[in-house]
Design an enzyme around this catalytic site. Structure first.
Site, PDB file in Angstrom:
ATOM      1  N   TRP A 137     -43.621  18.566  -0.724  1.00 20.45           N
ATOM      2  CA  TRP A 137     -42.233  18.225  -0.970  1.00 20.45           C
ATOM      3  C   TRP A 137     -41.132  18.549  -0.334  1.00 20.45           C
ATOM      4  CZ3 TRP A 137     -38.887  21.156  -2.992  1.00 20.45           C
ATOM      5  CH2 TRP A 137     -38.298  20.473  -3.896  1.00 20.45           C
ATOM      6  N   PRO A 154     -41.250  10.747  -3.211  1.00 22.64           N
ATOM      7  CA  PRO A 154     -40.884  12.573  -3.435  1.00 22.64           C
ATOM      8  C   PRO A 154     -42.116  12.506  -4.299  1.00 22.64           C
ATOM      9  CG  PRO A 154     -39.831  12.199  -4.009  1.00 22.64           C
ATOM     10  CD  PRO A 154     -39.537  10.747  -3.077  1.00 22.64           C
ATOM     11  N   ASP A 156     -44.654  14.210  -6.067  1.00 21.31           N
ATOM     12  CA  ASP A 156     -45.278  15.361  -5.853  1.00 21.31           C
ATOM     13  C   ASP A 156     -43.949  15.580  -6.733  1.00 21.31           C
ATOM     14  OD1 ASP A 156     -47.945  15.506  -5.257  1.00 21.31           O
ATOM     15  OD2 ASP A 156     -47.682  15.727  -3.216  1.00 21.31           O
ATOM     16  N   ASP A 157     -42.572  15.785  -6.595  1.00 23.27           N
ATOM     17  CA  ASP A 157     -41.468  15.444  -7.612  1.00 23.27           C
ATOM     18  C   ASP A 157     -41.946  15.506  -9.076  1.00 23.27           C
ATOM     19  OD1 ASP A 157     -38.384  16.965  -7.252  1.00 23.27           O
ATOM     20  OD2 ASP A 157     -38.552  15.341  -8.419  1.00 23.27           O
ATOM     21  N   LEU A 158     -41.622  16.519 -10.036  1.00 20.66           N
ATOM     22  CA  LEU A 158     -41.954  16.199 -11.199  1.00 20.66           C
ATOM     23  C   LEU A 158     -41.362  15.930 -12.128  1.00 20.66           C
ATOM     24  CD1 LEU A 158     -43.871  17.155 -13.911  1.00 20.66           C
ATOM     25  CD2 LEU A 158     -42.368  18.846 -13.516  1.00 20.66           C
TER      26      LEU A 158
END
Length: 210
Positions: A137, A154, A156-158
């Site tokens: 990230w 990205p 994995d970015d919440l």
């Protein structure tokens, strides 16, 4: 090949009806590059900012930089600082180790634009993640905001995941784990080769309550 204009990029993204609606509802994201292509400094800042508020991170990073005569934490000078000196800036023991890892890496591995620009996005990820405290990230944020790479997603970015799930609810409903990631990647494939711009809009988009 001549790069597309911003209007042309948005027109390409708008071929996806959902993304077209997000773009129409969202003010154009402002693009900042606070580090003028300084990958080393950007990595240090990203470590300082991990898991704390933007306000706290800015204050700590400013105190950290103030420890150096010219305000710049050159690798050699950083490695000469004692733990107590670095702790005085508000850094945790773990983050100190991570900052030292960046400095050590930079002394033996070039991380300037000339070296990185010839690499693919994934090559840069694999090149930098051996640094302690630097994960995928972190490198993806570097790709998007410092190296200006156009096609970064990205996942994995919440916030990106949550906004994408909200926008594409009919496709992501009741999905989780690998199944969710697979569908989100399929959705984002429609934005290629400008996934970075699409994500900038997702970050800025404020879905209205139904």
């Amino acid at each position: 090949m001549t790069p597309l204009t911003e209007t042309e990029i948005l027109s390409h993204l708008a071929q996806d009806p959902v993304m077209a609606r997000i773009i129409a509802e969202t003010e154009a994201p402002k693009i900042f590059n606070d580090y003028a292509d300084d990958v080393y400094l950007a990595l240090l800042e990203s470590i300082v900012s991990q898991q704390i508020s933007v306000k706290a991170a800015d204050a700590i990073f400013a105190r950290f930089r103030a420890l150096f005569p010219d305000g710049y934490p050159h690798a050699e000078a950083l490695l000469l600082k004692t733990t107590d000196e670095l702790r005085s800036a508000g850094l945790s023991f773990q983050k100190i180790k991570y900052l030292q890892s960046v400095a050590e890496f930079s002394l033996t591995n070039p991380i300037d634009r000339a070296h990185l620009d010839v690499m693919t996005d994934e090559e840069i990820v694999q090149y930098l993640i051996p640094i302690k405290g630097v994960g995928r990230w972190t490198v993806e944020m570097l790709l998007m905001f410092v190296l200006n790479r156009q096609d970064v997603f990205p996942i994995d970015d919440l916030v990106i995941r949550q906004r994408a799930m909200r926008a594409y609810g009919d496709q992501t409903a009741e999905l989780s784990g690998k199944a969710l990631y697979k569908v989100l990647h399929q959705i984002a494939d429609n934005w290629r080769p400008y996934r970075t711009t699409a994500c900038r809009y997702l970050w800025r988009w404020k879905p209205t309550k139904e």
